[in-house]
Design a protein around this motif. Structure first.
Motif, PDB file in Angstrom:
ATOM      1  N   THR A 107       0.823  -1.205   0.000  1.00  0.00           N
ATOM      2  CA  THR A 107       0.000   0.000   0.000  1.00  0.00           C
ATOM      3  C   THR A 107       0.861   1.260   0.000  1.00  0.00           C
ATOM      4  OG1 THR A 107      -0.141   0.068   2.412  1.00  0.00           O
ATOM      5  CG2 THR A 107      -1.857  -1.177   1.239  1.00  0.00           C
ATOM      6  N   ASP A 131       0.680   3.736   1.954  1.00  0.00           N
ATOM      7  CA  ASP A 131       1.013   4.184   3.307  1.00  0.00           C
ATOM      8  C   ASP A 131       1.708   3.103   4.144  1.00  0.00           C
ATOM      9  OD1 ASP A 131      -1.186   2.546   3.492  1.00  0.00           O
ATOM     10  OD2 ASP A 131      -2.267   3.824   4.910  1.00  0.00           O
ATOM     11  N   ASP A 132       2.244   2.088   3.505  1.00  0.00           N
ATOM     12  CA  ASP A 132       2.925   1.004   4.212  1.00  0.00           C
ATOM     13  C   ASP A 132       4.167   1.533   4.930  1.00  0.00           C
ATOM     14  OD1 ASP A 132       5.096  -1.186   4.353  1.00  0.00           O
ATOM     15  OD2 ASP A 132       3.261  -2.313   3.981  1.00  0.00           O
ATOM     16  N   GLU A 133       4.310   1.157   6.205  1.00  0.00           N
ATOM     17  CA  GLU A 133       5.453   1.611   6.990  1.00  0.00           C
ATOM     18  C   GLU A 133       6.181   0.450   7.672  1.00  0.00           C
ATOM     19  OE1 GLU A 133       4.148   4.637   9.681  1.00  0.00           O
ATOM     20  OE2 GLU A 133       3.383   5.910   8.072  1.00  0.00           O
ATOM     21  N   ALA A 134       6.024  -0.772   7.155  1.00  0.00           N
ATOM     22  CA  ALA A 134       6.672  -1.930   7.782  1.00  0.00           C
ATOM     23  C   ALA A 134       8.185  -1.745   7.786  1.00  0.00           C
ATOM     24  CB  ALA A 134       6.306  -3.208   7.030  1.00  0.00           C
ATOM     25  N   SER A 135       8.793  -1.938   8.967  1.00  0.00           N
ATOM     26  CA  SER A 135      10.236  -1.762   9.079  1.00  0.00           C
ATOM     27  C   SER A 135      10.903  -2.842   9.934  1.00  0.00           C
ATOM     28  CB  SER A 135      10.557  -0.384   9.657  1.00  0.00           C
ATOM     29  OG  SER A 135      10.018  -0.286  10.968  1.00  0.00           O
ATOM     30  N   GLU A 136      10.103  -3.739  10.514  1.00  0.00           N
ATOM     31  CA  GLU A 136      10.650  -4.788  11.375  1.00  0.00           C
ATOM     32  C   GLU A 136      11.463  -5.785  10.565  1.00  0.00           C
ATOM     33  OE1 GLU A 136      10.394  -4.835  14.769  1.00  0.00           O
ATOM     34  OE2 GLU A 136       9.461  -2.882  14.484  1.00  0.00           O
TER      35      GLU A 136
END
Length: 169
Positions: free
Chosen positions: A151, A153-158
């Motif tokens: 998406t 607005d995706d903010e996955a950083s793990e």
């Protein structure tokens, strides 16, 4: 066709550890490891890469078994490997994956278990006493690579460390 992945064996140490958890009475894990067949497509038009049993596995009605394949996949960013059962096993024996479809993410390659692909099968046959024998080297699952998007607005950083369920913790 775009070339987006490479199959490799996990280390013998990782395979031995995982194999003995599933099949503790195995006498020569090294022989099994040395005989692992890399996944491959059967024909030029095949979408799926066949995964093969490292050793003979017997599955009875109502039972499940986890099969360490000895394989990992180095996958380009933006791609995923989906694992499905071979259709013939489902039609003939009602063999299915316990999680319906296995999802191997690109970052699984760097997980603590070396990205070892392990496939859990169940036999849901109708007939009492039904048994399925998957001989060493039989194709029992297939993997298909698929591109995916994210998406705006995706903010996955793990960062991944484990396997089953590790990304939802």
């Amino acid at each position: 066709m775009e070339r987006i992945a490479q199959f490799e064996k996990v280390s013998f140490e990782q395979f031995e550890k995982d194999w003995l958890k599933c099949f503790p009475d195995t006498e020569s894990v090294k022989d099994i490891y040395d005989g692992i067949k890399m996944p491959r497509r059967a024909t030029a038009g095949s979408a799926g890469y066949d995964f093969y049993t490292p050793d003979t596995v017997t599955l009875k009605k109502g039972e499940s078994t986890l099969i360490p394949t000895g394989i990992r996949a180095k996958i380009s960013e933006g791609w995923v490997l989906s694992i499905y059962p071979r259709s013939g096993l489902g039609f003939k024996h009602r063999v299915q994956l316990d999680n319906t479809v296995g999802i191997i993410d690109a970052d699984y390659y760097g997980a603590d278990n070396e990205g070892h692909i392990m496939i859990k099968l169940s036999c849901d046959a109708h007939e009492e006493g039904h048994t399925v024998e998957l001989k060493k080297g039989d194709g029992f699952a297939q993997g298909i690579f698929t591109a995916f998007g994210i998406t705006l607005d995706d903010e996955a950083s793990e960062k991944r460390t484990g396997g089953f369920g590790s990304t939802s913790k």
